[in-house]
Scaffold this active site. Structure first.
Site, mmCIF file in Angstrom:
data_model
loop_
_atom_site.group_PDB
_atom_site.id
_atom_site.type_symbol
_atom_site.label_atom_id
_atom_site.label_comp_id
_atom_site.label_asym_id
_atom_site.label_seq_id
_atom_site.Cartn_x
_atom_site.Cartn_y
_atom_site.Cartn_z
ATOM 1 N N ARG A 152 0.818 -1.217 0.000
ATOM 2 C CA ARG A 152 0.000 0.000 0.000
ATOM 3 C C ARG A 152 0.847 1.260 0.000
ATOM 4 O O ARG A 152 0.321 2.371 -0.087
ATOM 5 C CB ARG A 152 -0.917 0.020 1.236
ATOM 6 C CG ARG A 152 -1.976 -1.071 1.236
ATOM 7 C CD ARG A 152 -2.780 -1.058 2.525
ATOM 8 N NE ARG A 152 -3.916 -0.178 2.427
ATOM 9 C CZ ARG A 152 -5.204 -0.590 2.393
ATOM 10 N NH1 ARG A 152 -5.499 -1.856 2.468
ATOM 11 N NH2 ARG A 152 -6.189 0.274 2.303
ATOM 12 N N TYR A 155 0.604 4.305 -2.457
ATOM 13 C CA TYR A 155 -0.472 5.279 -2.229
ATOM 14 C C TYR A 155 -0.211 6.060 -0.937
ATOM 15 O O TYR A 155 -0.206 7.293 -0.946
ATOM 16 C CB TYR A 155 -1.797 4.534 -2.142
ATOM 17 C CG TYR A 155 -3.021 5.420 -2.099
ATOM 18 C CD1 TYR A 155 -3.362 6.217 -3.185
ATOM 19 C CD2 TYR A 155 -3.842 5.449 -0.975
ATOM 20 C CE1 TYR A 155 -4.499 7.020 -3.152
ATOM 21 C CE2 TYR A 155 -4.980 6.244 -0.936
ATOM 22 C CZ TYR A 155 -5.303 7.028 -2.028
ATOM 23 O OH TYR A 155 -6.431 7.821 -1.991
ATOM 24 N N GLU A 157 2.512 6.449 0.989
ATOM 25 C CA GLU A 157 3.692 7.319 0.989
ATOM 26 C C GLU A 157 3.596 8.368 -0.108
ATOM 27 O O GLU A 157 4.107 9.476 0.037
ATOM 28 C CB GLU A 157 4.985 6.501 0.860
ATOM 29 C CG GLU A 157 5.252 5.572 2.045
ATOM 30 C CD GLU A 157 5.544 6.297 3.364
ATOM 31 O OE1 GLU A 157 5.418 7.534 3.449
ATOM 32 O OE2 GLU A 157 5.891 5.607 4.344
ATOM 33 N N TYR A 214 -13.033 -9.994 3.517
ATOM 34 C CA TYR A 214 -11.610 -10.296 3.686
ATOM 35 C C TYR A 214 -11.288 -10.356 5.178
ATOM 36 O O TYR A 214 -11.711 -9.482 5.942
ATOM 37 C CB TYR A 214 -10.731 -9.236 3.008
ATOM 38 C CG TYR A 214 -10.947 -9.107 1.505
ATOM 39 C CD1 TYR A 214 -11.571 -10.115 0.766
ATOM 40 C CD2 TYR A 214 -10.512 -7.979 0.814
ATOM 41 C CE1 TYR A 214 -11.762 -9.995 -0.603
ATOM 42 C CE2 TYR A 214 -10.697 -7.857 -0.565
ATOM 43 C CZ TYR A 214 -11.332 -8.861 -1.261
ATOM 44 O OH TYR A 214 -11.520 -8.731 -2.612
ATOM 45 N N GLY A 215 -10.538 -11.393 5.563
ATOM 46 C CA GLY A 215 -10.249 -11.592 6.986
ATOM 47 C C GLY A 215 -11.508 -12.073 7.688
ATOM 48 O O GLY A 215 -12.386 -12.680 7.076
ATOM 49 N N GLY A 217 -13.651 -10.011 9.055
ATOM 50 C CA GLY A 217 -14.668 -8.954 8.950
ATOM 51 C C GLY A 217 -14.755 -8.064 10.180
ATOM 52 O O GLY A 217 -15.657 -7.244 10.291
#
Ligand code: UDP
Length: 326
Positions: A152, A155, A157, A214-215, A217
């Site tokens: 990520r 985006y 940084e 994902y994961g 939740g």
């Protein structure tokens, strides 16, 4: 009326902003290269005599574009890929270098233009500058918890660099700058395939396909309807005495992703089941804006409830997705 340049003006938030500016009688110059946005978003504006469109990549000098830009009073910089989902062809993961460049060189080019034309400049930053936050809700004074080279980072940084560049032009050259940290925003004109949770869940629910959480939740997000967000951006840009300020814009109504999936299921009357998929790396566990500053300085707070906003968004998606009628 003054002229406003909107970089990223054919994107989801940008196109809504252009429409709102035109409705308020401003002249608008929209700049976009359609990297992740679509022409369709601005199609209805092209016949408006107060609307000019320039197809241009902001990482290249804007003075090299065919249209001479000399007389502008305001510049919004919303030009950047913004979806983190590596399954989407429109994500910043698909365009890592372009994302870094749009927020670094692109920001510098737009700041140079603002300096030259004496325009006011607003940079669209993001809640992602807080990374995976160790404090919640997030206040503007929090410096964040960002992985500097993870997936990520292009985006996160990139946006952090853009903020630093914006403040540098303010401090060194006195450009009237503002930094808006935008939290999760949704609404019509989102790209159906942008891979974000709102578009994915609504599309899946309409098709009666499983909703992919994902994961487990339990991670949270706080969703702001686009008209509220744009209202906040306009108040910030046109408010006086706000140069150099950094302000969170978002809706503090925090939800787990699992609860959000259930809400979408109910509103679409979908029989989709909920399935669990691996959590992407560096996925923030909590995100919730502290909007005390926006309330005080802008007299702004979101008005549209999640249910109301989702109903409008679902209606839009129904025009875009071939779905199962229930
Ligand atoms: N997410 C999900 N299913 C999806 C897309 C996203 O469970 O199909 C999760 C994602 O892991 C994150 C949250 O929803 O925790 C919001 O993701 P989104 O891509 O919308 O943006 P983010 O807030 O992470 O920038």
């Amino acid at each position: 009326m003054p002229t406003v340049l909107v970089a990223g003006g054919s994107g989801f938030i940008g196109s809504f902003l252009c429409k709102e500016l035109l409705a308020r009688e401003y002249s608008v110059i929209c700049v976009d290269n359609f990297l992740t946005s679509s022409k369709e978003n601005i199609a209805e504006l092209l016949t408006n005599p107060r609307f000019v469109f320039i197809e241009h990549d902001i990482t290249k000098e804007i003075s090299n574009s065919e249209y001479p830009i000399t007389d502008i009073q305001y510049v919004f910089h919303l030009a950047s890929p913004a979806s983190p989902n590596d399954k989407s062809p429109r994500s910043y993961i698909a365009y890592p270098i372009e994302t870094l460049q749009a927020n670094s060189q692109g920001t510098k080019n737009l700041l140079d233009l603002s300096l030259k034309t004496k325009a006011r400049f607003l940079y669209a930053s993001t809640s992602e500058v807080y990374g995976d936050p160790q404090m919640s809700p997030q206040q503007e004074s929090y410096w964040g918890n960002v992985n500097p080279n993870g997936v990520r980072s292009v985006y996160d940084e990139g946006k952090r660099f853009g903020e630093a560049m914006t403040q540098a032009y303010h401090r060194k050259f006195g450009v009237d700058t503002r930094i808006a940290r935008i939290f999760n925003t949704y609404g019509p004109a989102m790209q159906v395939d942008d891979g974000r949770v709102v578009s994915n869940f609504i599309t899946e629910a309409l098709k009666n396909e499983p909703l992919s959480v994902y994961g487990d939740g339990s991670q949270t997000r706080s969703f702001c309807y686009v008209s509220d967000l744009v209202e906040g951006l306009l108040s910030f840009m046109f408010g006086e005495g706000l140069q150099g300020e950094v302000i969170n814009l978002g809706n503090p109504n925090e939800k787990t992703i699992l609860a959000f999936a259930q809400e979408i299921k109910e509103l679409t009357h979908s029989s989709s089941e909920i399935i669990y998929q691996p959590l992407p790396s560096d996925d923030p566990k909590k995100r919730n804006p502290d909007i005390t500053k926006a309330k005080q300085l802008l007299k702004w707070e979101p008005k549209v409830t999640l249910e109301e906003g989702l109903r409008k968004t679902i209606a839009y998606f129904k025009t875009k997705v071939s779905y199962v009628s229930l």
